[in-house]
Design an enzyme around this catalytic site. Structure first.
Site, PDB file in Angstrom:
ATOM      1  N   LYS A  72      39.053 -29.941   4.346  1.00 39.85           N
ATOM      2  CA  LYS A  72      38.150 -29.474   3.287  1.00 39.85           C
ATOM      3  C   LYS A  72      36.675 -29.478   3.743  1.00 39.85           C
ATOM      4  CE  LYS A  72      41.151 -30.825  -0.579  1.00 39.85           C
ATOM      5  NZ  LYS A  72      41.257 -31.685  -1.801  1.00 39.85           N
ATOM      6  N   TYR A 104      44.188 -22.961  -6.434  1.00 39.78           N
ATOM      7  CA  TYR A 104      44.242 -24.129  -7.325  1.00 39.78           C
ATOM      8  C   TYR A 104      44.582 -23.748  -8.767  1.00 39.78           C
ATOM      9  CZ  TYR A 104      42.722 -27.661  -3.933  1.00 39.78           C
ATOM     10  OH  TYR A 104      42.658 -28.549  -2.878  1.00 39.78           O
ATOM     11  N   ASN A 134      37.707 -35.127  -0.868  1.00 37.46           N
ATOM     12  CA  ASN A 134      38.640 -36.098  -0.262  1.00 37.46           C
ATOM     13  C   ASN A 134      39.254 -35.586   1.043  1.00 37.46           C
ATOM     14  OD1 ASN A 134      40.336 -34.248  -1.377  1.00 37.46           O
ATOM     15  ND2 ASN A 134      41.417 -35.673  -2.727  1.00 37.46           N
ATOM     16  N   HIS A 141      43.774 -31.379   2.040  1.00 39.48           N
ATOM     17  CA  HIS A 141      44.815 -30.965   1.085  1.00 39.48           C
ATOM     18  C   HIS A 141      46.148 -30.980   1.818  1.00 39.48           C
ATOM     19  CE1 HIS A 141      47.209 -28.593  -1.731  1.00 39.48           C
ATOM     20  NE2 HIS A 141      47.678 -27.994  -0.654  1.00 39.48           N
ATOM     21  N   GLU A 201      52.140 -21.906  -0.422  1.00 42.97           N
ATOM     22  CA  GLU A 201      50.784 -22.118   0.096  1.00 42.97           C
ATOM     23  C   GLU A 201      50.648 -21.554   1.516  1.00 42.97           C
ATOM     24  OE1 GLU A 201      49.905 -26.043  -2.696  1.00 42.97           O
ATOM     25  OE2 GLU A 201      50.024 -26.316  -0.523  1.00 42.97           O
TER      26      GLU A 201
HETATM   27  P1  ADP Z   1      46.258 -34.004  -4.108  1.00 43.11           P
HETATM   28  O1  ADP Z   1      45.235 -33.191  -3.329  1.00 43.11           O
HETATM   29  O2  ADP Z   1      46.311 -35.434  -3.644  1.00 43.11           O
HETATM   30  O3  ADP Z   1      47.614 -33.343  -4.162  1.00 43.11           O
HETATM   31  P2  ADP Z   1      45.861 -33.114  -6.862  1.00 43.11           P
HETATM   32  O4  ADP Z   1      46.824 -32.010  -6.561  1.00 43.11           O
HETATM   33  O5  ADP Z   1      46.133 -33.957  -8.075  1.00 43.11           O
HETATM   34  O6  ADP Z   1      45.707 -34.107  -5.617  1.00 43.11           O
HETATM   35  O7  ADP Z   1      44.398 -32.520  -7.039  1.00 43.11           O
HETATM   36  C1  ADP Z   1      43.943 -31.472  -6.219  1.00 43.11           C
HETATM   37  C2  ADP Z   1      42.531 -31.773  -5.773  1.00 43.11           C
HETATM   38  O8  ADP Z   1      41.682 -31.774  -6.934  1.00 43.11           O
HETATM   39  C3  ADP Z   1      42.322 -33.170  -5.168  1.00 43.11           C
HETATM   40  O9  ADP Z   1      42.685 -33.251  -3.814  1.00 43.11           O
HETATM   41  C4  ADP Z   1      40.836 -33.361  -5.377  1.00 43.11           C
HETATM   42  O10 ADP Z   1      40.056 -32.615  -4.437  1.00 43.11           O
HETATM   43  C5  ADP Z   1      40.647 -32.733  -6.763  1.00 43.11           C
HETATM   44  N1  ADP Z   1      40.775 -33.739  -7.831  1.00 43.11           N
HETATM   45  C6  ADP Z   1      41.917 -34.337  -8.266  1.00 43.11           C
HETATM   46  N2  ADP Z   1      41.681 -35.195  -9.278  1.00 43.11           N
HETATM   47  C7  ADP Z   1      40.336 -35.126  -9.514  1.00 43.11           C
HETATM   48  C8  ADP Z   1      39.443 -35.763 -10.432  1.00 43.11           C
HETATM   49  N3  ADP Z   1      39.900 -36.647 -11.322  1.00 43.11           N
HETATM   50  N4  ADP Z   1      38.136 -35.455 -10.360  1.00 43.11           N
HETATM   51  C9  ADP Z   1      37.656 -34.553  -9.472  1.00 43.11           C
HETATM   52  N5  ADP Z   1      38.434 -33.896  -8.574  1.00 43.11           N
HETATM   53  C10 ADP Z   1      39.758 -34.195  -8.584  1.00 43.11           C
HETATM   54 MG    MG Z   2      48.137 -31.551  -5.055  1.00 40.73          MG
END
Ligand code: ADP
Ligand code: MG
Length: 140
Positions: free
Chosen positions: A11, A51, A114, A117, A128
């Site tokens: 990212k 997304y 974070n 992905h 994807e």
């Molecule tokens: P992952 O990437 O671990 O699969 P999710 O699919 O739940 O997590 O969420 C997609 C992305 O959305 C996350 O990697 C993060 O960048 C963002 N995200 C998830 N939860 C939050 C939150 N509570 N606040 C802000 N951004 C979030």
């Molecule tokens: Mg996810």
């Protein structure tokens, strides 16, 4: 255990801080192989489409803006149990909850920024991969 393919994104927070190589090393050290890779500037439409599953979540707008805030590296990782293995190497979504040694524990800036992905299931992995790569770009 079957050989699988999964989809991964490095990212914008990570590309900005020049962490691409360190992150790919984590995947390679875990036995995952990069079988397709390109560095791109994601468009707003691509971010919103990718997304779309999160479009009702309060963070959707910010998440899409963040994903277009700088270059990303989209890649396909291959290996035994690659989908779960990738999620293990990534660590929990919130870096505060991520296990020591995981990419998110070491590199993530926040729950949003974070660093990586990773697909969460075989169906999403296939979708994807197709979203960003043609079959000819998967070179093994
Ligand atoms: P992952 O990437 O671990 O699969 P999710 O699919 O739940 O997590 O969420 C997609 C992305 O959305 C996350 O990697 C993060 O960048 C963002 N995200 C998830 N939860 C939050 C939150 N509570 N606040 C802000 N951004 C979030
Ligand atoms: Mg996810």
């Amino acid at each position: 255990m079957a050989i699988e393919r999964t989809f991964s994104i490095i990212k914008p927070d990570a590309t900005k801080r020049n962490l691409t190589g360190k992150i790919i090393s984590k995947f390679e050290d875990a036995g995952l192989r990069v079988v397709a890779s390109k560095r791109i500037q994601m468009s707003q439409a691509q971010a919103e489409g990718f997304y779309a599953v999160h479009k009702e979540r309060p963070f959707y707008g910010d998440l899409c803006s963040y994903m277009v805030s700088g270059p990303v590296v989209v890649q396909v990782l291959e290996g035994e149990n690659a989908i779960a293995k990738n999620r293990e190497v990534m660590g929990a979504t919130n870096p505060a909850d991520a296990a020591a040694g995981t990419i998110r524990a070491e590199f993530a800036e926040s729950i949003e920024a974070n660093s990586v992905h990773g697909s969460d299931a075989p169906e999403t992995a296939a979708e994807e991969i197709k979203f960003f790569f043609t079959d000819a770009e998967l070179v093994g």
